[in-house]
Design a protein around this motif. Structure first.
Motif, PDB file in Angstrom:
ATOM      1  N   SER A  32      14.745  78.291  -9.179  1.00  0.00           N
ATOM      2  CA  SER A  32      15.004  79.710  -8.985  1.00  0.00           C
ATOM      3  C   SER A  32      16.282  80.138  -9.672  1.00  0.00           C
ATOM      4  O   SER A  32      16.370  81.228 -10.243  1.00  0.00           O
ATOM      5  CB  SER A  32      15.084  80.014  -7.480  1.00  0.00           C
ATOM      6  OG  SER A  32      16.122  79.260  -6.864  1.00  0.00           O
ATOM      7  N   LEU A  46      10.311  80.491 -19.557  1.00  0.00           N
ATOM      8  CA  LEU A  46       9.553  80.999 -18.406  1.00  0.00           C
ATOM      9  C   LEU A  46       8.134  80.440 -18.404  1.00  0.00           C
ATOM     10  O   LEU A  46       7.608  80.062 -17.344  1.00  0.00           O
ATOM     11  CB  LEU A  46       9.519  82.531 -18.446  1.00  0.00           C
ATOM     12  CG  LEU A  46      10.850  83.244 -18.175  1.00  0.00           C
ATOM     13  CD1 LEU A  46      10.698  84.750 -18.415  1.00  0.00           C
ATOM     14  CD2 LEU A  46      11.320  82.984 -16.749  1.00  0.00           C
ATOM     15  N   LEU A  47       7.509  80.354 -19.582  1.00  0.00           N
ATOM     16  CA  LEU A  47       6.165  79.797 -19.677  1.00  0.00           C
ATOM     17  C   LEU A  47       6.148  78.324 -19.290  1.00  0.00           C
ATOM     18  O   LEU A  47       5.253  77.864 -18.566  1.00  0.00           O
ATOM     19  CB  LEU A  47       5.636  79.973 -21.103  1.00  0.00           C
ATOM     20  CG  LEU A  47       4.237  79.410 -21.389  1.00  0.00           C
ATOM     21  CD1 LEU A  47       3.200  80.099 -20.506  1.00  0.00           C
ATOM     22  CD2 LEU A  47       3.893  79.569 -22.863  1.00  0.00           C
ATOM     23  N   LYS A  95       4.295  73.894 -12.866  1.00  0.00           N
ATOM     24  CA  LYS A  95       3.945  73.951 -11.450  1.00  0.00           C
ATOM     25  C   LYS A  95       2.487  73.574 -11.191  1.00  0.00           C
ATOM     26  O   LYS A  95       2.056  73.535 -10.034  1.00  0.00           O
ATOM     27  CB  LYS A  95       4.211  75.356 -10.910  1.00  0.00           C
ATOM     28  CG  LYS A  95       5.679  75.744 -10.908  1.00  0.00           C
ATOM     29  CD  LYS A  95       5.874  77.171 -10.407  1.00  0.00           C
ATOM     30  CE  LYS A  95       7.343  77.567 -10.436  1.00  0.00           C
ATOM     31  NZ  LYS A  95       7.527  78.968  -9.983  1.00  0.00           N
ATOM     32  N   ARG A  96       1.720  73.303 -12.230  1.00  0.00           N
ATOM     33  CA  ARG A  96       0.322  72.936 -12.028  1.00  0.00           C
ATOM     34  C   ARG A  96       0.191  71.639 -11.224  1.00  0.00           C
ATOM     35  O   ARG A  96       1.038  70.747 -11.334  1.00  0.00           O
ATOM     36  CB  ARG A  96      -0.387  72.775 -13.371  1.00  0.00           C
ATOM     37  CG  ARG A  96      -0.586  74.091 -14.120  1.00  0.00           C
ATOM     38  CD  ARG A  96      -1.273  73.856 -15.446  1.00  0.00           C
ATOM     39  NE  ARG A  96      -0.436  73.086 -16.362  1.00  0.00           N
ATOM     40  CZ  ARG A  96      -0.885  72.545 -17.487  1.00  0.00           C
ATOM     41  NH1 ARG A  96      -2.159  72.648 -17.819  1.00  0.00           N
ATOM     42  NH2 ARG A  96      -0.061  71.886 -18.278  1.00  0.00           N
ATOM     43  N   THR A 147      15.598  80.468 -13.318  1.00  0.00           N
ATOM     44  CA  THR A 147      14.782  81.648 -13.610  1.00  0.00           C
ATOM     45  C   THR A 147      15.616  82.911 -13.612  1.00  0.00           C
ATOM     46  O   THR A 147      15.441  83.790 -14.472  1.00  0.00           O
ATOM     47  CB  THR A 147      13.647  81.774 -12.577  1.00  0.00           C
ATOM     48  OG1 THR A 147      12.837  80.599 -12.622  1.00  0.00           O
ATOM     49  CG2 THR A 147      12.794  82.992 -12.860  1.00  0.00           C
ATOM     50  N   GLY A 161       8.236  76.791 -17.267  1.00  0.00           N
ATOM     51  CA  GLY A 161       8.423  76.688 -15.825  1.00  0.00           C
ATOM     52  C   GLY A 161       7.141  76.966 -15.055  1.00  0.00           C
ATOM     53  O   GLY A 161       6.850  76.315 -14.043  1.00  0.00           O
ATOM     54  N   LYS A 162       6.350  77.925 -15.541  1.00  0.00           N
ATOM     55  CA  LYS A 162       5.090  78.262 -14.874  1.00  0.00           C
ATOM     56  C   LYS A 162       4.074  77.140 -15.038  1.00  0.00           C
ATOM     57  O   LYS A 162       3.401  76.742 -14.079  1.00  0.00           O
ATOM     58  CB  LYS A 162       4.544  79.566 -15.449  1.00  0.00           C
ATOM     59  CG  LYS A 162       3.253  80.019 -14.794  1.00  0.00           C
ATOM     60  CD  LYS A 162       2.772  81.350 -15.375  1.00  0.00           C
ATOM     61  CE  LYS A 162       1.477  81.806 -14.717  1.00  0.00           C
ATOM     62  NZ  LYS A 162       1.009  83.099 -15.272  1.00  0.00           N
ATOM     63  N   ARG A 163       3.935  76.600 -16.249  1.00  0.00           N
ATOM     64  CA  ARG A 163       2.959  75.546 -16.500  1.00  0.00           C
ATOM     65  C   ARG A 163       3.328  74.244 -15.791  1.00  0.00           C
ATOM     66  O   ARG A 163       2.452  73.445 -15.450  1.00  0.00           O
ATOM     67  CB  ARG A 163       2.815  75.311 -17.998  1.00  0.00           C
ATOM     68  CG  ARG A 163       2.164  76.479 -18.733  1.00  0.00           C
ATOM     69  CD  ARG A 163       2.005  76.162 -20.219  1.00  0.00           C
ATOM     70  NE  ARG A 163       1.144  75.006 -20.440  1.00  0.00           N
ATOM     71  CZ  ARG A 163      -0.169  75.042 -20.480  1.00  0.00           C
ATOM     72  NH1 ARG A 163      -0.808  76.202 -20.298  1.00  0.00           N
ATOM     73  NH2 ARG A 163      -0.869  73.954 -20.706  1.00  0.00           N
ATOM     74  N   ARG A 215       8.464  71.471 -18.765  1.00  0.00           N
ATOM     75  CA  ARG A 215       9.726  72.209 -18.899  1.00  0.00           C
ATOM     76  C   ARG A 215      10.586  71.606 -19.998  1.00  0.00           C
ATOM     77  O   ARG A 215      11.305  72.322 -20.704  1.00  0.00           O
ATOM     78  CB  ARG A 215      10.468  72.215 -17.556  1.00  0.00           C
ATOM     79  CG  ARG A 215       9.790  73.086 -16.522  1.00  0.00           C
ATOM     80  CD  ARG A 215      10.295  72.831 -15.121  1.00  0.00           C
ATOM     81  NE  ARG A 215      11.672  73.270 -14.928  1.00  0.00           N
ATOM     82  CZ  ARG A 215      12.323  73.165 -13.768  1.00  0.00           C
ATOM     83  NH1 ARG A 215      11.705  72.637 -12.718  1.00  0.00           N
ATOM     84  NH2 ARG A 215      13.562  73.565 -13.649  1.00  0.00           N
TER      85      ARG A 215
END
Length: 382
Positions: A4, A54-55, A61-62, A7, A57-59, A76
């Motif tokens: 966080s 940002l992309l 989390k899979r 981010t 960090g999102k990927r 990351r």
């Protein structure tokens, strides 16, 4: 380092860079300054870099899959490495090319108030972004110096944003200096020199980022403090008497793998050993919450083998051959020689566990002989 916090710093940098990029392009169109064009491209590249972070960090989390049982945490690192490539090519190389062209074909700067005004605005905006990155980094930096923080951080986002913002601020000062000298002397060559300096700066930062993210991609061990906590948690002084050797590996910024061969008493039953290993796993997770995948292999400590040195697969005076008998060894200190580095070995004689649905535990039983003859020597002091 929390995701966080990273981010928040990324979003602040992205907002600042988008606004700055538009302003710089407008200033370039009115003034024709090559420094402003280089800075415009620099801001666009930085905005794209924050989008990549940002992309990533999102990927990351899979959920883990059978094909990727340890999850996607290292995504990351991959996207942070891509940032260094973009900064090197789009930012640095373009600025060097533009600076060379401006030095070769100089021309006077028109409407000087546009580049000067925009550069002052950009310095204020980048300063806000840099301040946010510093504040977020201070929450996790502890007593580390800034150089140590950038080199040791396992989460790549904050070091990337810090270096980007620092480079942007220095680049803006260089651009302002180039424009100022060009206006003061009436010689547009100074504008080109400023642009050239910006390119060299961006390439230097890109090389540093590439080196650090490459190390993370290859796999880094846990930090020294976390290794000491893990070592202290494993040994209970009752069933688990010492660590024979241990390895740790970051599967992602916030996920750690721990593999260790531990010494148990020879007269303990399989049930007692399994209970002791489960208890050790619980202690490890309590001490270091990011230790989510743990492999512990029980074995019998051998004093004679300990005298052989730090190679866990070689007995005293044994020849260096694949057929030589192997006996596990241990360091003189109860904590083992390993400070965490590389990966450890775990066979069917130990237990394996991971966080979430991917956790698994196999039967544990003591082994009268070495079961890890092929394990590499411990890399202490990683």
């Amino acid at each position: 380092m929390s995701a966080s916090g990273g981010t928040k710093a990324i979003v602040a940098a992205l907002s600042a860079n988008l606004a700055i990029a538009v302003a710089k392009f407008v200033a370039f169109l009115f003034s024709g300054s090559s420094s402003m064009l280089a800075e415009s491209v620099h801001s666009v590249a930085d905005s794209g870099n924050q989008g990549l972070l940002l992309l990533g960090g999102k990927r990351a989390k899979r959920q883990a899959t059978p094909e990727h049982p340890f999850g996607y945490g290292r995504e990351r690192y991959i996207y942070a490495f891509l940032v260094s490539i973009v900064l090197f090519s789009v930012g640095g190389m373009f600025a060097i090319y533009e600076g060379y062209e401006k030095i070769k074909h100089p021309h006077e700067i028109e409407a000087w108030y546009w580049p000067v005004g925009v550069l002052v605005f950009a310095i204020i905006a980048e300063g806000y972004s840099f301040r946010t990155a510093i504040a977020e980094s201070n929450q996790t930096r502890g007593k580390l110096s800034w150089t140590e923080f950038i080199r040791r951080a396992k989460a790549p986002e904050l070091p990337v944003v810090l270096l980007e913002d620092f480079g942007a601020l220095v680049g803006l000062v260089l651009a302002l200096g180039g424009v100022g000298l060009a206006l003061g002397t009436g010689n547009g060559v100074w504008d080109g020199i400023g642009t050239l300096c910006i390119g060299v700066l961006l390439i230097a930062i890109a090389i540093v980022l590439a080196a650090e993210t490459k190390s993370l991609l290859l796999g880094e061990s846990a930090g020294v403090e976390d290794v000491e906590k893990i070592k202290a948690s494993v040994v209970d002084g009752d069933t688990v008497t010492r660590i024979i050797h241990m390895r740790t590996l970051h599967l992602g910024p916030e996920e750690l793998l721990v593999a260790a061969k531990i010494a148990v008493r020879h007269d303990e039953s399989a049930t007692e050993i399994a209970d002791a290993i489960n208890a050790a796993e619980s202690r490890i997770r309590a001490a270091v919450p990011i230790a989510r995948v743990i492999y512990l292999e029980p074995d019998i400590y051998n004093e004679r083998a300990a005298a052989a040195g730090t190679n866990p697969g070689k007995a005293p005076d044994a020849p260096d051959s694949p057929d030589a008998p192997a006996t596990p060894i241990a360091p003189d200190a109860p904590g083992g020689t390993g400070t965490g580095g590389g990966t450890g070995s775990a066979t069917g004689g130990g237990t394996a566990s991971g966080a979430g649905p991917s956790s698994e535990t196999s039967d544990s039983s003591p082994s009268p002989t070495a079961s890890d003859a092929s394990a590499p020597p411990d890399d202490s002091g990683h």
